[in-house]
Write a protein that holds these residues in place. Structure first.
Motif, PDB file in Angstrom:
ATOM      1  N   PHE A  70       0.800  -1.124  -0.004  1.00 32.57           N
ATOM      2  CA  PHE A  70      -0.102  -0.071   0.024  1.00 32.57           C
ATOM      3  C   PHE A  70       0.940   1.168   0.078  1.00 32.57           C
ATOM      4  O   PHE A  70       2.086   1.141   0.302  1.00 32.57           O
ATOM      5  CB  PHE A  70      -0.918   0.192   1.320  1.00 32.57           C
ATOM      6  CG  PHE A  70      -0.151  -0.027   2.486  1.00 32.57           C
ATOM      7  CD1 PHE A  70      -0.091   1.236   3.275  1.00 32.57           C
ATOM      8  CD2 PHE A  70       0.198  -1.018   3.246  1.00 32.57           C
ATOM      9  CE1 PHE A  70       0.654   1.392   4.394  1.00 32.57           C
ATOM     10  CE2 PHE A  70       0.989  -0.824   4.280  1.00 32.57           C
ATOM     11  CZ  PHE A  70       0.899   0.230   4.912  1.00 32.57           C
ATOM     12  N   TYR A  71       0.356   2.453  -0.176  1.00 32.98           N
ATOM     13  CA  TYR A  71       0.924   3.606  -0.165  1.00 32.98           C
ATOM     14  C   TYR A  71       0.643   4.430   0.817  1.00 32.98           C
ATOM     15  O   TYR A  71      -0.643   4.610   1.120  1.00 32.98           O
ATOM     16  CB  TYR A  71       0.897   4.409  -1.686  1.00 32.98           C
ATOM     17  CG  TYR A  71       1.483   3.616  -2.730  1.00 32.98           C
ATOM     18  CD1 TYR A  71       2.923   4.021  -3.155  1.00 32.98           C
ATOM     19  CD2 TYR A  71       0.842   2.693  -3.474  1.00 32.98           C
ATOM     20  CE1 TYR A  71       3.485   3.183  -4.199  1.00 32.98           C
ATOM     21  CE2 TYR A  71       1.464   2.171  -4.494  1.00 32.98           C
ATOM     22  CZ  TYR A  71       2.785   2.508  -4.853  1.00 32.98           C
ATOM     23  OH  TYR A  71       3.187   1.738  -5.859  1.00 32.98           O
ATOM     24  N   VAL A  72       1.330   5.571   1.299  1.00 35.05           N
ATOM     25  CA  VAL A  72       1.316   6.573   2.178  1.00 35.05           C
ATOM     26  C   VAL A  72       1.387   7.744   1.726  1.00 35.05           C
ATOM     27  O   VAL A  72       2.345   8.019   1.290  1.00 35.05           O
ATOM     28  CB  VAL A  72       2.201   6.177   3.592  1.00 35.05           C
ATOM     29  CG1 VAL A  72       2.038   7.230   4.673  1.00 35.05           C
ATOM     30  CG2 VAL A  72       2.026   4.877   4.103  1.00 35.05           C
ATOM     31  N   LEU A  73       0.456   8.482   1.658  1.00 35.91           N
ATOM     32  CA  LEU A  73       0.463   9.769   1.218  1.00 35.91           C
ATOM     33  C   LEU A  73       0.638  10.724   2.648  1.00 35.91           C
ATOM     34  O   LEU A  73      -0.085  10.714   3.604  1.00 35.91           O
ATOM     35  CB  LEU A  73      -1.003  10.141   0.535  1.00 35.91           C
ATOM     36  CG  LEU A  73      -1.105   9.445  -0.715  1.00 35.91           C
ATOM     37  CD1 LEU A  73      -2.584   9.793  -1.453  1.00 35.91           C
ATOM     38  CD2 LEU A  73      -0.280   9.413  -1.692  1.00 35.91           C
ATOM     39  N   ARG A  74       1.749  11.490   2.549  1.00 31.21           N
ATOM     40  CA  ARG A  74       2.019  12.318   3.738  1.00 31.21           C
ATOM     41  C   ARG A  74       2.072  13.601   3.503  1.00 31.21           C
ATOM     42  O   ARG A  74       2.745  14.087   2.300  1.00 31.21           O
ATOM     43  CB  ARG A  74       3.163  11.682   4.498  1.00 31.21           C
ATOM     44  CG  ARG A  74       3.625  12.624   5.474  1.00 31.21           C
ATOM     45  CD  ARG A  74       4.651  11.497   6.336  1.00 31.21           C
ATOM     46  NE  ARG A  74       4.089  10.330   6.864  1.00 31.21           N
ATOM     47  CZ  ARG A  74       4.711   9.766   7.911  1.00 31.21           C
ATOM     48  NH1 ARG A  74       6.171   9.985   8.238  1.00 31.21           N
ATOM     49  NH2 ARG A  74       3.845   8.755   8.285  1.00 31.21           N
ATOM     50  N   LEU A  75       1.619  14.556   4.134  1.00 31.07           N
ATOM     51  CA  LEU A  75       1.832  16.175   3.977  1.00 31.07           C
ATOM     52  C   LEU A  75       3.218  16.442   4.456  1.00 31.07           C
ATOM     53  O   LEU A  75       3.856  15.849   5.366  1.00 31.07           O
ATOM     54  CB  LEU A  75       0.970  16.820   5.298  1.00 31.07           C
ATOM     55  CG  LEU A  75       0.973  18.324   4.891  1.00 31.07           C
ATOM     56  CD1 LEU A  75       0.456  18.700   3.704  1.00 31.07           C
ATOM     57  CD2 LEU A  75      -0.101  18.729   6.195  1.00 31.07           C
ATOM     58  N   GLY A  76       3.805  17.163   3.420  1.00 23.86           N
ATOM     59  CA  GLY A  76       5.097  17.678   3.471  1.00 23.86           C
ATOM     60  C   GLY A  76       5.161  19.319   3.528  1.00 23.86           C
ATOM     61  O   GLY A  76       4.144  19.965   3.087  1.00 23.86           O
ATOM     62  N   THR A  77       6.249  19.667   3.775  1.00 29.52           N
ATOM     63  CA  THR A  77       6.531  21.339   3.609  1.00 29.52           C
ATOM     64  C   THR A  77       7.602  21.444   2.832  1.00 29.52           C
ATOM     65  O   THR A  77       8.573  20.874   3.031  1.00 29.52           O
ATOM     66  CB  THR A  77       6.743  21.779   5.214  1.00 29.52           C
ATOM     67  OG1 THR A  77       5.707  21.115   5.950  1.00 29.52           O
ATOM     68  CG2 THR A  77       6.760  23.266   5.207  1.00 29.52           C
TER      69      THR A  77
END
Length: 115
Positions: A70-77
């Motif tokens: 599966f894939y993890v979508l993570r918030l980045g800056t």
């Protein structure tokens, strides 16, 4: 014809307790099962799935099976030195999606062609 647990692959013998995942999830001896036997799992796997419920895709809600990717979508800056993503800390904003949803997400043209 031999039947096997849909999770672990254990052969389901007459005296084995099984659970029908398409029904009420009540344990029953395999020899007492009548009709469709395609949704059966052994009692050990049923107990494991209750104690550790299956991981669900954040997009479609389908369970992701053991061993499936599966894939993890993570918030980045974006910082002056480049993107900043903290991979060590888990966040409630993280979205985990199955491979099928990821492919649809990354290739929206294919989704539009099917409609």
């Amino acid at each position: 014809m031999k039947e096997f647990c849909n999770i672990c692959g254990r052969e389901l013998l007459e005296d084995i307790l099984v659970v029908d995942t398409s029904q009420d999830m009540k344990p029953i001896k395999f020899k007492d099962v009548h009709g469709d036997k395609s949704d059966l799992i052994c009692i050990e796997c049923a107990t494991e799935s209750v104690e550790n419920p299956p991981f669900l895709c954040s997009r479609c809600g389908q369970p992701v099976e053991f061993g499936e990717h599966f894939y993890v979508l993570r918030l980045g800056t974006i910082k002056p030195g480049g993107p900043k993503v903290d991979f060590k800390e888990k966040s409630t904003d993280d979205k985990c999606i199955c491979i099928t949803c990821f492919e649809e997400f990354m290739n929206p043209e294919k989704e539009e062609e099917r409609v």
